[in-house]
Design an enzyme around this catalytic site. Structure first.
Site, PDB file in Angstrom:
ATOM      1  N   SER A 185       0.834  -1.205   0.000  1.00 20.31           N
ATOM      2  CA  SER A 185       0.000   0.000   0.000  1.00 20.31           C
ATOM      3  C   SER A 185       0.864   1.249   0.000  1.00 20.31           C
ATOM      4  O   SER A 185       1.947   1.279   0.594  1.00 20.31           O
ATOM      5  CB  SER A 185      -0.868  -0.008   1.255  1.00 20.31           C
ATOM      6  OG  SER A 185      -1.471   1.243   1.441  1.00 20.31           O
ATOM      7  N   TYR A 245      -1.306  -0.838  10.628  1.00 17.93           N
ATOM      8  CA  TYR A 245      -1.589  -1.454   9.328  1.00 17.93           C
ATOM      9  C   TYR A 245      -0.424  -1.187   8.354  1.00 17.93           C
ATOM     10  O   TYR A 245       0.116  -2.105   7.735  1.00 17.93           O
ATOM     11  CB  TYR A 245      -2.905  -0.892   8.768  1.00 17.93           C
ATOM     12  CG  TYR A 245      -3.093  -1.108   7.291  1.00 17.93           C
ATOM     13  CD1 TYR A 245      -3.365  -2.377   6.789  1.00 17.93           C
ATOM     14  CD2 TYR A 245      -2.984  -0.043   6.393  1.00 17.93           C
ATOM     15  CE1 TYR A 245      -3.528  -2.569   5.425  1.00 17.93           C
ATOM     16  CE2 TYR A 245      -3.153  -0.232   5.038  1.00 17.93           C
ATOM     17  CZ  TYR A 245      -3.418  -1.502   4.554  1.00 17.93           C
ATOM     18  OH  TYR A 245      -3.562  -1.693   3.207  1.00 17.93           O
ATOM     19  N   LYS A 294       2.569  -3.704   6.493  1.00 14.62           N
ATOM     20  CA  LYS A 294       2.852  -3.739   5.045  1.00 14.62           C
ATOM     21  C   LYS A 294       4.336  -3.463   4.785  1.00 14.62           C
ATOM     22  O   LYS A 294       4.995  -4.164   4.015  1.00 14.62           O
ATOM     23  CB  LYS A 294       1.994  -2.707   4.298  1.00 14.62           C
ATOM     24  CG  LYS A 294       0.510  -3.014   4.288  1.00 14.62           C
ATOM     25  CD  LYS A 294       0.179  -4.160   3.347  1.00 14.62           C
ATOM     26  CE  LYS A 294      -1.265  -4.571   3.406  1.00 14.62           C
ATOM     27  NZ  LYS A 294      -1.583  -5.798   2.700  1.00 14.62           N
TER      28      LYS A 294
END
Ligand code: UD1
Length: 353
Positions: free
Chosen positions: A137, A162, A166
């Site tokens: 992302s 989050y 990643k």
């Protein structure tokens, strides 16, 4: 015919990617826990392709389970082995993705995203499948300076759990790819803002709970579920003061996964990080106005304070992706607004009856 394993294949981006893979004559093996997705998306893919010359029913298999469960993964791979199916590539979508939830529940995010990926890598290594596409992302980047586009070498500095998972998985892949004995082919695709749906209106983003992202909230407002859209900030240094993002049609994103696979299957060992966006900045206000215009519907809005943690300008420098994958054009913002609204009008409750 090549066999591709897709984890999280029933999710929003996963389901569109499965469709693109089937259309390119791949055999698709989906692993999904259906915690945040619906089995219905798999049925819909087959419905979209029911008049195709290819027998898609035969080319799509689904295994229900969680990638954090090693026993389950071993069972899946044993079954594939017994059927003498050799997996040629993996696209790994499975994971949790709600930024705000990750702040409250970091352990669950680290467990699902990291442990799930470690399990998967361990097992695909055993079966000697070394072509692996990871869904990363653009959230991993630090703030862009002076409204400039982000390149793959821009500073990485995620600001939430989050994003940390990643960025850490990308590092993990880099370490594994640098181990001298192995010959892995990795691609981490750094998605910007995927929106829209398949033009048939049969698959799209399944709304579970109250959304946080802009596009589902525009749709909810147009649908009358909320009275007005709150636009977070109108004093950014952008053309109309609202934040600018790089929206990409989910079908373009899906097709890019197939192109990346094809590129990697033919390449030597590699660890590729790619920005996946159109390279075009669209302001929040522009997106709202375009949505209203193409769908002939009102989206009442008002301005409010900036959302904490938001950047004013997040746009991809996508030159590496375009040159490596030979991409010439992308679907328009108009297409994204039209297709996203069609999906919602045809499926007011998503995949629920
Ligand atoms: C968010 C996530 C990112 C994820 C991406 C997926 C954060 C910090 N980042 O990015 O990790 O990959 O979604 O699409 O959550 N906005 C409003 N009103 C609203 C909702 C949003 O004005 O009700 C604005 C936001 O302030 C932002 C823009 O719309 O400027 C886009 O927001 P959003 O759709 O949440 O995406 P990102 O924040 O870019």
């Amino acid at each position: 015919m090549k066999n591709i394993l897709v984890t999280g294949g029933a999710g929003y981006i996963g389901s569109h990617t499965c469709l693109s893979l089937l259309n390119k004559n791949y055999k698709v093996f989906v692993i999904d826990s259906f915690i945040n997705s619906s089995q219905k998306s798999m049925e819909r893919i087959l419905e979209i392709n029911k008049n195709s010359a290819i027998n898609h029913n035969k080319n799509l298999s689904v295994f229900e389970g969680d990638i954090t469960d090693m026993k389950f993964l071993k069972k899946v791979f044993l079954e594939l082995e017994n059927q003498q199916i050799k997996i040629d590539g993996v696209i790994h979508f499975a994971g949790l993705k709600a930024v705000s939830e990750s702040v409250y529940n970091p352990l669950i995010y680290w467990n699902t995203n990291l442990i799930g990926t470690l399990n998967l890598l361990e097992i695909v290594k055993k079966i000697n499948c070394k072509t692996f596409v990871f869904s990363s992302s653009a959230t991993i980047y630090a703030d862009a300076k002076d409204n400039s586009r982000l390149t793959e070498s821009s500073k990485i500095n995620p600001v939430n759990p989050y994003g940390n998972t990643k960025a850490s998985i990308e590092r993990l892949l880099r370490d594994v790819s640098q181990s001298s004995k192995e010959k892995w082919k990795f691609a981490s695709l750094r998605y910007f803002n995927p929106i829209g749906a398949h033009p048939s209106g049969l698959i799209g983003e399944n709304p579970i709970g109250i959304p946080n992202n802009l596009f589902p909230l525009i749709i909810n407002t147009a649908y009358g579920i909320q009275k007005e859209l709150k636009i977070f900030g109108n004093n950014y240094p952008t053309k109309d003061g609202t934040a600018v993002r790089d929206f990409i049609h989910v079908m373009d994103l899906a097709d890019i996964h197939v192109k990346v696979l094809e590129f990697m299957i033919n390449s030597s060992p590699i660890n590729l990080n790619l920005n996946i966006g159109t390279g075009l900045g669209t302001s929040v206000l522009d997106l709202v106005k375009t949505f209203e215009r193409v769908n002939n519907i009102k989206v009442p809005f008002s301005f409010t304070d900036r959302r904490i943690g938001d950047n004013g300008y997040v746009v991809a420098d996508n030159s590496l992706c375009k040159s490596k994958l030979k991409i010439k054009s992308f679907r328009s913002i108009e297409d994204m607004c039209r297709d996203g609204w069609k999906w919602r009008k045809l499926n007011p409750n998503g995949y629920l009856e």
